[in-house]
Motif scaffolding. Structure first.
Motif, PDB file in Angstrom:
ATOM      1  N   ASN A 154      32.393 -14.346   0.069  1.00 57.52           N
ATOM      2  CA  ASN A 154      33.500 -15.241  -0.254  1.00 57.52           C
ATOM      3  C   ASN A 154      32.997 -16.573  -0.811  1.00 57.52           C
ATOM      4  O   ASN A 154      31.834 -16.940  -0.640  1.00 57.52           O
ATOM      5  CB  ASN A 154      34.347 -15.503   1.006  1.00 57.52           C
ATOM      6  N   ASN A 155      33.906 -17.247  -1.477  1.00 57.50           N
ATOM      7  CA  ASN A 155      33.652 -18.610  -1.973  1.00 57.50           C
ATOM      8  C   ASN A 155      32.375 -18.683  -2.810  1.00 57.50           C
ATOM      9  O   ASN A 155      31.518 -19.545  -2.622  1.00 57.50           O
ATOM     10  CB  ASN A 155      33.571 -19.589  -0.794  1.00 57.50           C
ATOM     11  N   THR A 156      32.265 -17.770  -3.767  1.00 54.31           N
ATOM     12  CA  THR A 156      31.122 -17.739  -4.675  1.00 54.31           C
ATOM     13  C   THR A 156      31.493 -18.431  -5.981  1.00 54.31           C
ATOM     14  O   THR A 156      32.556 -18.155  -6.556  1.00 54.31           O
ATOM     15  CB  THR A 156      30.710 -16.284  -4.958  1.00 54.31           C
ATOM     16  N   SER A 193      35.776 -20.600  -8.039  1.00 53.56           N
ATOM     17  CA  SER A 193      35.339 -19.920  -6.819  1.00 53.56           C
ATOM     18  C   SER A 193      36.065 -18.584  -6.707  1.00 53.56           C
ATOM     19  O   SER A 193      37.285 -18.518  -6.874  1.00 53.56           O
ATOM     20  CB  SER A 193      35.617 -20.781  -5.584  1.00 53.56           C
ATOM     21  N   VAL A 194      35.310 -17.533  -6.416  1.00 55.02           N
ATOM     22  CA  VAL A 194      35.884 -16.187  -6.351  1.00 55.02           C
ATOM     23  C   VAL A 194      35.375 -15.476  -5.110  1.00 55.02           C
ATOM     24  O   VAL A 194      34.385 -15.883  -4.485  1.00 55.02           O
ATOM     25  CB  VAL A 194      35.513 -15.354  -7.602  1.00 55.02           C
ATOM     26  N   CYS A 195      36.067 -14.398  -4.770  1.00 57.39           N
ATOM     27  CA  CYS A 195      35.565 -13.442  -3.787  1.00 57.39           C
ATOM     28  C   CYS A 195      34.734 -12.427  -4.568  1.00 57.39           C
ATOM     29  O   CYS A 195      35.268 -11.705  -5.414  1.00 57.39           O
ATOM     30  CB  CYS A 195      36.718 -12.762  -3.056  1.00 57.39           C
ATOM     31  N   ASP A 208      38.346 -10.934 -12.876  1.00 55.40           N
ATOM     32  CA  ASP A 208      39.786 -10.690 -12.852  1.00 55.40           C
ATOM     33  C   ASP A 208      40.451 -11.441 -14.011  1.00 55.40           C
ATOM     34  O   ASP A 208      39.835 -12.298 -14.652  1.00 55.40           O
ATOM     35  CB  ASP A 208      40.388 -11.092 -11.503  1.00 55.40           C
ATOM     36  N   GLU A 209      41.667 -11.101 -14.302  1.00 54.34           N
ATOM     37  CA  GLU A 209      42.346 -11.629 -15.489  1.00 54.34           C
ATOM     38  C   GLU A 209      42.473 -13.154 -15.448  1.00 54.34           C
ATOM     39  O   GLU A 209      42.259 -13.824 -16.462  1.00 54.34           O
ATOM     40  CB  GLU A 209      43.724 -10.991 -15.626  1.00 54.34           C
ATOM     41  N   LYS A 210      42.815 -13.712 -14.284  1.00 57.24           N
ATOM     42  CA  LYS A 210      43.009 -15.156 -14.206  1.00 57.24           C
ATOM     43  C   LYS A 210      41.712 -15.909 -14.476  1.00 57.24           C
ATOM     44  O   LYS A 210      41.701 -16.919 -15.189  1.00 57.24           O
ATOM     45  CB  LYS A 210      43.570 -15.527 -12.834  1.00 57.24           C
ATOM     46  N   THR A 211      40.612 -15.423 -13.895  1.00 54.91           N
ATOM     47  CA  THR A 211      39.328 -16.089 -14.101  1.00 54.91           C
ATOM     48  C   THR A 211      38.881 -15.970 -15.556  1.00 54.91           C
ATOM     49  O   THR A 211      38.385 -16.942 -16.152  1.00 54.91           O
ATOM     50  CB  THR A 211      38.268 -15.484 -13.171  1.00 54.91           C
ATOM     51  N   ALA A 260      38.822 -12.825  -7.908  1.00 55.68           N
ATOM     52  CA  ALA A 260      37.770 -11.882  -7.530  1.00 55.68           C
ATOM     53  C   ALA A 260      36.898 -11.558  -8.741  1.00 55.68           C
ATOM     54  O   ALA A 260      37.318 -11.701  -9.895  1.00 55.68           O
ATOM     55  CB  ALA A 260      38.372 -10.605  -6.950  1.00 55.68           C
ATOM     56  N   ALA A 261      35.671 -11.121  -8.452  1.00 60.97           N
ATOM     57  CA  ALA A 261      34.746 -10.650  -9.485  1.00 60.97           C
ATOM     58  C   ALA A 261      33.882  -9.552  -8.871  1.00 60.97           C
ATOM     59  O   ALA A 261      33.748  -9.458  -7.645  1.00 60.97           O
ATOM     60  CB  ALA A 261      33.881 -11.796 -10.013  1.00 60.97           C
TER      61      ALA A 261
END
Length: 406
Positions: free
Chosen positions: A105-107, A117-119, A156-159, A200-201
């Motif tokens: 988490n929090n990468t 920051s993503v999971c 993910d699409e948002k990132t 997420a990634a």
């Protein structure tokens, strides 16, 4: 009037919560999982940077020239992939779609001037066969990516939109822990219950060596194989993890509703059998009376018309009783750990009781995202059932009060 509206609102809320919980359970895959904390030894697995330079040997005392030696590239260490391959060899024939992934988490991911920051999921082979994030652009990660620890990532699409706006992200790079990662694909992702990060990634397994949690997953062919899955997972990945059967957890979530259904079904069967007994006696009385006025040959059609419906209803009643009995004992098939080895011995019951309480009071229990989802929907089902029962209890008490007043 306000009191009546309040209770009606509770009934509506109970139905909505119950319906949402039942629908939510269907979105969770039927998986067996073994969640464990990766060993500390994996923290030091990142290979040293390879320097493609020639190193001259020290001068030979004889004065002869020596050939320079080319430094060989270090082998890529894939500890988790090696463990997964061993587990696949031993368990794969019994548990289809066996896969392994890590979670951190929090990468932080970075592109020039931007960060997110993503999971982060470090996924192994066959992961996309068990978990299905829909790829909307580019490709999935494959086994070769995992074996070679390729510098590729799925966003993910948002990132992807935040980093690259309207540009095509495929082939562009983002920075992960100082390493340039090529974007291989973009996946549709919605934040799930249990995920602490909105985005997420996904990267190849062993590309990240400091995951907070590792999860071995397999499709759930039968609940009866859960103990086999647990023993084999502990053999390959250590005994300090938590084994989870999502199918069993779903059945556990439905237990309050099943209990209410059984009580209502038994009550209805009791009323039905009482009515059916009276109905059958009345038909038999009609047949006896008619038998005094008709010959046996002419009585057969009349007898069939009167008694055949009764016979069919008796058969249907027996089938319904059998179905209720199966539902009543089904939890014992799903949870064999509830049943003592020797039913007739009191110490066996006491031993089983303490085994169950000790398991429930386990100080450390690792929870996966999917288990968190099941537990959330389970709480909705429980409270929805309670609200509906409160409404039913109110109606029952009101009926008793009216009868007492009359």
């Amino acid at each position: 009037m306000k009191r009546r509206f309040h209770l009606s609102f509770l009934l509506l809320a109970g139905i909505l919560m119950l319906g949402a919980g039942l629908i939510g359970l269907t979105t969770v895959p039927d998986l067996m999982q073994y969640a464990f904390i990766p060993q500390a030894e994996t923290d030091a697995l990142t290979p040293a940077p390879y320097q493609a330079e020639t190193e001259a040997l020290a001068p030979d005392p004889s004065g002869e020239d020596t050939e320079p030696v080319l430094q060989q590239p270090p082998e890529i260490e894939t500890v988790m992939l090696d463990k997964y391959d061993k587990a696949l060899e031993g368990m794969g024939s019994t548990f289809p779609g066996l896969t392994l992934h890590g979670i951190r988490n929090n990468t932080g991911l970075d592109v020039i001037g931007q960060s997110q920051s993503v999971c982060l999921y470090a996924i192994g082979p066959s992961w996309n066969e068990v978990y299905t994030p829909r790829i909307v652009n580019g490709r999935e990660l494959v086994r070769l990516d995992v074996q070679k620890q390729n510098d590729v990532i799925i966003l993910d699409e948002k990132t992807a939109f935040k980093f690259f706006q309207a540009e095509d992200p495929i082939g562009r790079t983002v920075t992960l822990n100082g390493t340039e990662m090529e974007v291989a694909g973009v996946a549709a992702h919605s934040r799930r219950i249990g995920e602490t990060m909105e985005n997420a990634a996904w990267v190849p397994l062993d590309k990240v060596t400091d995951c907070e949690l590792m999860v071995l997953s397999a499709a759930s062919p039968s609940v009866s194989l859960f103990s086999v899955f647990q023993k084999q997972a502990e053999e390959y990945f250590g005994s300090n993890g938590t084994a989870i059967s999502l199918k069993k957890e779903k059945i556990r979530a439905l237990m309050p509703l099943l209990l209410v259904f059984l009580v209502v079904a038994i009550w209805l069967l009791k009323r039905w059998i009482s009515w059916l007994g009276g109905y059958g006696r009345a038909r038999m009385a009609e047949v006896r009376a008619e038998s005094r006025r008709r010959y046996a040959l002419h009585l057969i059609p009349y007898l069939a018309g009167k008694l055949l419906p009764v016979a069919l209803m008796i058969i249907a009643t027996v089938a319904a009783c059998y179905g209720v009995a199966v539902l009543a004992v089904k939890p014992l098939w799903t949870f064999p750990e509830w049943v003592p080895e020797t039913l007739g011995e009191y110490p066996s019951w006491i031993s089983k009781f303490w085994d169950l309480t000790s398991a429930a009071a386990k100080t450390i229990t690792i929870k996966t995202t999917e288990l968190a989802e099941v537990q959330f929907w389970s709480s909705l089902i429980l409270w929805g059932t309670i609200l509906i029962l409160l409404r039913a209890a109110k109606n029952t008490l009101a009926g008793f009060s009216r009868k007492k007043e009359d």
